[in-house]
Design a protein around this motif. Sequence first.
Motif, PDB file in Angstrom:
ATOM      1  N   GLY A 139       0.809  -1.213   0.000  1.00  0.00           N
ATOM      2  CA  GLY A 139       0.000   0.000   0.000  1.00  0.00           C
ATOM      3  C   GLY A 139       0.840   1.261   0.000  1.00  0.00           C
ATOM      4  O   GLY A 139       0.558   2.213  -0.732  1.00  0.00           O
ATOM      5  N   ARG A 140       1.882   1.264   0.794  1.00  0.00           N
ATOM      6  CA  ARG A 140       2.760   2.439   0.838  1.00  0.00           C
ATOM      7  C   ARG A 140       3.485   2.634  -0.495  1.00  0.00           C
ATOM      8  O   ARG A 140       3.691   3.764  -0.942  1.00  0.00           O
ATOM      9  CB  ARG A 140       3.765   2.305   1.982  1.00  0.00           C
ATOM     10  CG  ARG A 140       3.130   2.423   3.368  1.00  0.00           C
ATOM     11  CD  ARG A 140       4.178   2.482   4.458  1.00  0.00           C
ATOM     12  NE  ARG A 140       3.579   2.477   5.787  1.00  0.00           N
ATOM     13  CZ  ARG A 140       3.073   3.535   6.389  1.00  0.00           C
ATOM     14  NH1 ARG A 140       3.080   4.702   5.773  1.00  0.00           N
ATOM     15  NH2 ARG A 140       2.558   3.436   7.610  1.00  0.00           N
ATOM     16  N   ALA A 141       3.863   1.536  -1.124  1.00  0.00           N
ATOM     17  CA  ALA A 141       4.537   1.647  -2.423  1.00  0.00           C
ATOM     18  C   ALA A 141       3.592   2.210  -3.481  1.00  0.00           C
ATOM     19  O   ALA A 141       3.983   3.052  -4.303  1.00  0.00           O
ATOM     20  CB  ALA A 141       5.065   0.276  -2.844  1.00  0.00           C
ATOM     21  N   VAL A 142       2.347   1.747  -3.466  1.00  0.00           N
ATOM     22  CA  VAL A 142       1.358   2.260  -4.413  1.00  0.00           C
ATOM     23  C   VAL A 142       1.104   3.741  -4.160  1.00  0.00           C
ATOM     24  O   VAL A 142       1.053   4.552  -5.096  1.00  0.00           O
ATOM     25  CB  VAL A 142       0.041   1.466  -4.298  1.00  0.00           C
ATOM     26  CG1 VAL A 142      -1.065   2.133  -5.109  1.00  0.00           C
ATOM     27  CG2 VAL A 142       0.238   0.033  -4.770  1.00  0.00           C
ATOM     28  N   ALA A 143       0.969   4.106  -2.897  1.00  0.00           N
ATOM     29  CA  ALA A 143       0.719   5.508  -2.550  1.00  0.00           C
ATOM     30  C   ALA A 143       1.845   6.401  -3.043  1.00  0.00           C
ATOM     31  O   ALA A 143       1.609   7.511  -3.536  1.00  0.00           O
ATOM     32  CB  ALA A 143       0.550   5.642  -1.043  1.00  0.00           C
ATOM     33  N   PRO A 187      -3.326  14.465  -3.803  1.00  0.00           N
ATOM     34  CA  PRO A 187      -3.193  13.328  -4.715  1.00  0.00           C
ATOM     35  C   PRO A 187      -4.163  13.447  -5.885  1.00  0.00           C
ATOM     36  O   PRO A 187      -5.296  13.911  -5.714  1.00  0.00           O
ATOM     37  CB  PRO A 187      -3.524  12.124  -3.827  1.00  0.00           C
ATOM     38  CG  PRO A 187      -3.192  12.579  -2.437  1.00  0.00           C
ATOM     39  CD  PRO A 187      -3.581  14.037  -2.415  1.00  0.00           C
ATOM     40  N   VAL A 188      -3.731  13.007  -7.072  1.00  0.00           N
ATOM     41  CA  VAL A 188      -4.562  13.193  -8.262  1.00  0.00           C
ATOM     42  C   VAL A 188      -5.780  12.283  -8.279  1.00  0.00           C
ATOM     43  O   VAL A 188      -6.721  12.526  -9.043  1.00  0.00           O
ATOM     44  CB  VAL A 188      -3.748  12.995  -9.559  1.00  0.00           C
ATOM     45  CG1 VAL A 188      -2.627  14.018  -9.651  1.00  0.00           C
ATOM     46  CG2 VAL A 188      -3.212  11.574  -9.656  1.00  0.00           C
ATOM     47  N   VAL A 189      -5.789  11.237  -7.459  1.00  0.00           N
ATOM     48  CA  VAL A 189      -6.952  10.354  -7.411  1.00  0.00           C
ATOM     49  C   VAL A 189      -7.362  10.120  -5.967  1.00  0.00           C
ATOM     50  O   VAL A 189      -6.522   9.940  -5.084  1.00  0.00           O
ATOM     51  CB  VAL A 189      -6.675   9.007  -8.123  1.00  0.00           C
ATOM     52  CG1 VAL A 189      -5.541   8.248  -7.451  1.00  0.00           C
ATOM     53  CG2 VAL A 189      -7.932   8.144  -8.193  1.00  0.00           C
ATOM     54  N   GLY A 190      -8.668  10.169  -5.739  1.00  0.00           N
ATOM     55  CA  GLY A 190      -9.216   9.894  -4.418  1.00  0.00           C
ATOM     56  C   GLY A 190     -10.413   8.982  -4.546  1.00  0.00           C
ATOM     57  O   GLY A 190     -10.845   8.650  -5.663  1.00  0.00           O
ATOM     58  N   TRP A 214      -9.474   0.968   0.694  1.00  0.00           N
ATOM     59  CA  TRP A 214      -8.810   1.983  -0.130  1.00  0.00           C
ATOM     60  C   TRP A 214      -7.460   2.358   0.473  1.00  0.00           C
ATOM     61  O   TRP A 214      -6.448   2.437  -0.226  1.00  0.00           O
ATOM     62  CB  TRP A 214      -9.715   3.203  -0.244  1.00  0.00           C
ATOM     63  CG  TRP A 214      -9.153   4.407  -0.924  1.00  0.00           C
ATOM     64  CD1 TRP A 214      -8.807   5.590  -0.340  1.00  0.00           C
ATOM     65  CD2 TRP A 214      -8.898   4.570  -2.329  1.00  0.00           C
ATOM     66  NE1 TRP A 214      -8.354   6.488  -1.276  1.00  0.00           N
ATOM     67  CE2 TRP A 214      -8.384   5.893  -2.514  1.00  0.00           C
ATOM     68  CE3 TRP A 214      -9.032   3.750  -3.440  1.00  0.00           C
ATOM     69  CZ2 TRP A 214      -8.027   6.395  -3.770  1.00  0.00           C
ATOM     70  CZ3 TRP A 214      -8.676   4.248  -4.695  1.00  0.00           C
ATOM     71  CH2 TRP A 214      -8.188   5.543  -4.851  1.00  0.00           C
ATOM     72  N   ILE A 215      -7.438   2.562   1.778  1.00  0.00           N
ATOM     73  CA  ILE A 215      -6.189   2.910   2.463  1.00  0.00           C
ATOM     74  C   ILE A 215      -5.202   1.749   2.391  1.00  0.00           C
ATOM     75  O   ILE A 215      -4.012   1.944   2.119  1.00  0.00           O
ATOM     76  CB  ILE A 215      -6.478   3.304   3.924  1.00  0.00           C
ATOM     77  CG1 ILE A 215      -7.266   4.619   3.977  1.00  0.00           C
ATOM     78  CG2 ILE A 215      -5.168   3.444   4.707  1.00  0.00           C
ATOM     79  CD1 ILE A 215      -7.765   4.985   5.360  1.00  0.00           C
ATOM     80  N   GLN A 216      -5.675   0.536   2.610  1.00  0.00           N
ATOM     81  CA  GLN A 216      -4.792  -0.631   2.572  1.00  0.00           C
ATOM     82  C   GLN A 216      -4.158  -0.813   1.194  1.00  0.00           C
ATOM     83  O   GLN A 216      -3.006  -1.239   1.081  1.00  0.00           O
ATOM     84  CB  GLN A 216      -5.568  -1.886   2.963  1.00  0.00           C
ATOM     85  CG  GLN A 216      -5.964  -1.938   4.431  1.00  0.00           C
ATOM     86  CD  GLN A 216      -6.874  -3.100   4.754  1.00  0.00           C
ATOM     87  OE1 GLN A 216      -7.561  -3.649   3.884  1.00  0.00           O
ATOM     88  NE2 GLN A 216      -6.903  -3.495   6.029  1.00  0.00           N
ATOM     89  N   LEU A 217      -4.903  -0.473   0.153  1.00  0.00           N
ATOM     90  CA  LEU A 217      -4.391  -0.637  -1.209  1.00  0.00           C
ATOM     91  C   LEU A 217      -3.485   0.508  -1.647  1.00  0.00           C
ATOM     92  O   LEU A 217      -2.870   0.427  -2.717  1.00  0.00           O
ATOM     93  CB  LEU A 217      -5.560  -0.772  -2.187  1.00  0.00           C
ATOM     94  CG  LEU A 217      -6.386  -2.061  -2.068  1.00  0.00           C
ATOM     95  CD1 LEU A 217      -7.613  -1.993  -2.962  1.00  0.00           C
ATOM     96  CD2 LEU A 217      -5.534  -3.276  -2.414  1.00  0.00           C
ATOM     97  N   GLN A 267      -3.841   2.917 -10.441  1.00  0.00           N
ATOM     98  CA  GLN A 267      -2.794   2.665 -11.435  1.00  0.00           C
ATOM     99  C   GLN A 267      -3.082   3.306 -12.796  1.00  0.00           C
ATOM    100  O   GLN A 267      -2.415   2.999 -13.776  1.00  0.00           O
ATOM    101  CB  GLN A 267      -2.608   1.153 -11.607  1.00  0.00           C
ATOM    102  CG  GLN A 267      -2.136   0.453 -10.348  1.00  0.00           C
ATOM    103  CD  GLN A 267      -2.045  -1.063 -10.502  1.00  0.00           C
ATOM    104  OE1 GLN A 267      -2.453  -1.628 -11.527  1.00  0.00           O
ATOM    105  NE2 GLN A 267      -1.523  -1.730  -9.490  1.00  0.00           N
ATOM    106  N   PHE A 268      -4.062   4.209 -12.848  1.00  0.00           N
ATOM    107  CA  PHE A 268      -4.447   4.746 -14.157  1.00  0.00           C
ATOM    108  C   PHE A 268      -3.380   5.608 -14.804  1.00  0.00           C
ATOM    109  O   PHE A 268      -3.382   5.811 -16.026  1.00  0.00           O
ATOM    110  CB  PHE A 268      -5.753   5.549 -14.038  1.00  0.00           C
ATOM    111  CG  PHE A 268      -5.572   6.982 -13.604  1.00  0.00           C
ATOM    112  CD1 PHE A 268      -5.370   7.986 -14.541  1.00  0.00           C
ATOM    113  CD2 PHE A 268      -5.594   7.335 -12.259  1.00  0.00           C
ATOM    114  CE1 PHE A 268      -5.210   9.317 -14.155  1.00  0.00           C
ATOM    115  CE2 PHE A 268      -5.437   8.641 -11.864  1.00  0.00           C
ATOM    116  CZ  PHE A 268      -5.233   9.639 -12.813  1.00  0.00           C
TER     117      PHE A 268
END
Length: 368
Positions: free
Chosen positions: A38-42, A61-64, A93-96, A335-336
């Motif tokens: 999750g941190r890496a994705v964030a 952040p550009v996506v929420g 959502w937070i976990q991902l 990931q968009f």
Amino acid sequence: MVSAYCLCLVLILLGTSNAQLGGEPHDNAHPESMVSVGRAVAAAVSSVPLRNAAVPGLRMPVVGIGTGGYAFSPSQHGEIWNDTTAQKAVRKWIQLGGRRIDASYSYTDQIGVGKAIAAAIAAGEVTREELFVVSKVGSGGLIPGAAMGYNDTMVQIGPILSSLQMKYVDLLLIHWPGPPGKSKDPACQGQPATFKTCRQQTWKALQDMFKQGSTRAIGVSNFEQNHLQDIIDMKELLPSVNQVEYHPYWHEDDLVKFCQERNITFNGYSPMSCPDYAPPTHGWSHSALQEPVVMQIAQVHSADPSQVLLAWELAHGVVVNPRTRNPDHMTLNLQFEKVKLSTDEIAKIAAIVPPEKNKVCPDPHQYK
């Protein structure tokens, strides 16, 4: 009635793969590995700096994830969101890796949002400083206790922060430019001609909340150029954000330009044209996700149609709020940015012919 003023933040039900409500996938990953992923994705999600009425250095952040549903019973069109569904979705959502959460006093599920955030922080999945939490005051007259005007607005911040279990939000918006609801403010009484002074008094309240530290930035939602001009004419702080409906069927490019020329970040909601709500409500045969040109471009990029639409909006400098309860859809949304559209592809999407009733939510132009 919710659809009357549209508590509109988007549900993503995507393409062929994202078009069904269906069940929600189970995630059996080890908690520690989930936190690391999750941190890496964030870290990979881009952000934009906020200007005007925002603390220095604040980035969005550009996506929420949006948390406002359309339905309150199975007989209504749209996905049902309540405290239980909001808590589960926001926690996932937070976990991902999702870090921006778009909530509102008027969505009636903000307690669930707050519980999810508190649980994620307690579990070490995220810190409060890593999150970007948005809420809104005023509700277009929908919710008692959410009226416009200075005093009526000032009293809303307490319940907002209490429901979210936090000392401040990162961004606070005026939800709609009107109507004022059951406001006791003299500036909000009378005919629609008073909407201007009512908006200005509401904006004064947000400025005071900002100065008091209850929010790190302030902005507006559903504001057209004339509504923004009311605030500009005050010669005080300008909004940092304007959150407005934006998708291939409804994109006010002149409004985007107006905002960007004044350093107002344009935040688009309903980026997929609300496939759970708009087609059955407005008589559409399909949503923007099923537009042939969108699906063709998605195939070229080996991407989901949802990612193409989000990439198209970001290409216009628009940050987005897709709403979904499905973890697979959340992953696609996070990931968009891998999708890089060509100038020709951007133009083709912009040229899509919209359905006759092409706006998901009511038109704010009605509020003078």
